[in-house]
Design a protein around this motif. Sequence first.
Motif, short mmCIF file in Angstrom:
data_model
loop_
_atom_site.label_atom_id
_atom_site.label_comp_id
_atom_site.label_asym_id
_atom_site.label_seq_id
_atom_site.Cartn_x
_atom_site.Cartn_y
_atom_site.Cartn_z
N GLU A 90 0.81 -1.03 -0.05
CA GLU A 90 -0.10 -0.09 -0.06
C GLU A 90 0.88 1.27 -0.05
OE1 GLU A 90 -3.97 -1.54 2.38
OE2 GLU A 90 -2.15 -1.05 3.45
N LEU A 91 2.12 1.28 0.77
CA LEU A 91 2.79 2.33 0.72
C LEU A 91 3.36 2.62 -0.78
CD1 LEU A 91 4.70 4.57 1.99
CD2 LEU A 91 6.32 2.71 2.48
N ALA A 92 3.97 1.55 -1.25
CA ALA A 92 4.45 1.64 -2.50
C ALA A 92 3.60 2.36 -3.44
CB ALA A 92 4.97 0.38 -3.02
N GLN A 93 2.39 1.60 -3.49
CA GLN A 93 1.20 2.16 -4.54
C GLN A 93 1.02 3.80 -4.14
OE1 GLN A 93 -1.60 -0.92 -3.52
NE2 GLN A 93 -1.17 -2.04 -5.21
N GLU A 94 1.00 3.94 -2.83
CA GLU A 94 0.84 5.52 -2.96
C GLU A 94 2.05 6.36 -3.43
OE1 GLU A 94 -0.13 8.61 0.77
OE2 GLU A 94 -0.78 6.59 0.87
N LEU A 95 3.28 5.92 -3.09
CA LEU A 95 4.33 6.41 -3.68
C LEU A 95 4.66 6.63 -5.14
CD1 LEU A 95 7.29 5.42 -1.25
CD2 LEU A 95 5.56 7.49 -0.82
N LYS A 96 4.01 5.53 -5.89
CA LYS A 96 4.00 5.52 -7.15
C LYS A 96 3.00 6.28 -7.82
CE LYS A 96 5.82 0.97 -8.29
NZ LYS A 96 6.51 1.23 -9.33
N THR A 97 2.02 7.02 -7.15
CA THR A 97 1.07 7.83 -7.56
C THR A 97 1.76 9.25 -8.02
OG1 THR A 97 0.61 8.81 -5.47
CG2 THR A 97 -0.70 7.01 -6.53
N VAL A 98 3.09 9.35 -7.19
CA VAL A 98 3.83 10.48 -7.37
C VAL A 98 5.20 10.14 -8.42
CG1 VAL A 98 5.56 12.23 -6.41
CG2 VAL A 98 3.33 11.47 -5.10
N GLN A 99 5.54 8.97 -8.27
CA GLN A 99 6.89 8.53 -9.16
C GLN A 99 6.61 7.10 -9.61
OE1 GLN A 99 10.44 8.85 -6.80
NE2 GLN A 99 11.44 7.70 -8.33
N PRO A 100 5.60 7.04 -10.79
CA PRO A 100 5.04 5.82 -11.21
C PRO A 100 6.13 4.69 -11.56
CG PRO A 100 4.18 7.50 -12.69
CD PRO A 100 5.25 8.06 -11.47
N LYS A 101 7.29 4.99 -11.94
CA LYS A 101 8.34 4.09 -12.17
C LYS A 101 9.39 3.77 -11.27
CE LYS A 101 8.14 4.53 -17.22
NZ LYS A 101 8.84 4.84 -18.43
N LEU A 102 9.00 4.27 -9.82
CA LEU A 102 9.79 3.77 -8.57
C LEU A 102 9.92 2.26 -8.30
CD1 LEU A 102 11.13 4.89 -5.98
CD2 LEU A 102 8.79 4.55 -4.98
N PRO A 103 11.31 1.81 -8.52
CA PRO A 103 11.30 0.42 -8.22
C PRO A 103 11.21 0.18 -6.80
CG PRO A 103 13.22 1.28 -9.43
CD PRO A 103 12.63 2.61 -8.79
N VAL A 104 10.51 -1.03 -6.62
CA VAL A 104 10.00 -1.53 -5.24
C VAL A 104 10.56 -3.07 -4.97
CG1 VAL A 104 8.09 -1.84 -3.84
CG2 VAL A 104 7.95 -0.13 -5.43
N LEU A 105 11.36 -3.01 -3.71
CA LEU A 105 11.74 -4.25 -3.54
C LEU A 105 11.14 -4.67 -2.04
CD1 LEU A 105 13.53 -6.87 -3.39
CD2 LEU A 105 15.35 -5.41 -2.32
N VAL A 106 10.02 -5.63 -2.00
CA VAL A 106 9.25 -5.90 -0.82
C VAL A 106 10.07 -7.35 -0.29
CG1 VAL A 106 7.08 -6.83 -0.14
CG2 VAL A 106 7.19 -5.26 -2.12
N ILE A 107 10.32 -7.06 1.05
CA ILE A 107 10.83 -7.88 1.85
C ILE A 107 9.96 -8.47 2.94
CG2 ILE A 107 13.11 -7.10 1.38
CD1 ILE A 107 13.41 -5.72 3.90
N SER A 108 10.01 -9.79 3.15
CA SER A 108 9.33 -10.63 4.20
C SER A 108 9.56 -11.67 4.65
CB SER A 108 7.72 -10.27 3.89
OG SER A 108 6.79 -10.85 4.85
N GLY A 109 9.53 -12.05 5.87
CA GLY A 109 9.81 -13.49 6.46
C GLY A 109 8.60 -14.49 5.67
#
Length: 157
Positions: A90-109
């Motif tokens: 959800e955070l990434a999707q919100e940031l991508k409204t400003v910067q659509p091509k922002l690369p996102v690396l999701v980390i999780s256990g």
Amino acid sequence: MQNELYPYLPLPTEQEHHSRQAFPKTILLVDDDPDIRSLTRTFLEHEGYRVHSCGSTERALQIFHNACEHSNGIDLLITDFYMPDMSGVELAQELKTVQPKLPVLVISGFLSGYPLEEFPKDHWKFLSKPFALPELLTTVHAMLGCSEVSGSAEISG
């Protein structure tokens, strides 16, 4: 010569080191685990990246908007999937409204109950915790165009 901080990693050549410092990429690291956040930040900074880190998505939004207003912005978002106030996706999707091509690396256990095919496909990767630091570095390099090899699986559906 051996790398004293990370003995299993070679030191960058002098040319690689100067190249990274001349044009450092900026990473926004968001994880509510202070140990993971600190270790990851230290490692990435040692590799020449500029890193803004925080433990909440609310603070991440502030850092992101500040970076967009007062500098060259953010080149990569690394975020934990599970965060207290909103998910990393959800955070990434919100940031991508400003910067659509922002690369996102999701980390999780673990992504219990969350099908990977539901992740957006463009400019997204997933890395499982615990991850080896060289695997993180390979993935970050690939996402920022510093390398052609990626250490994580592409999220695809």
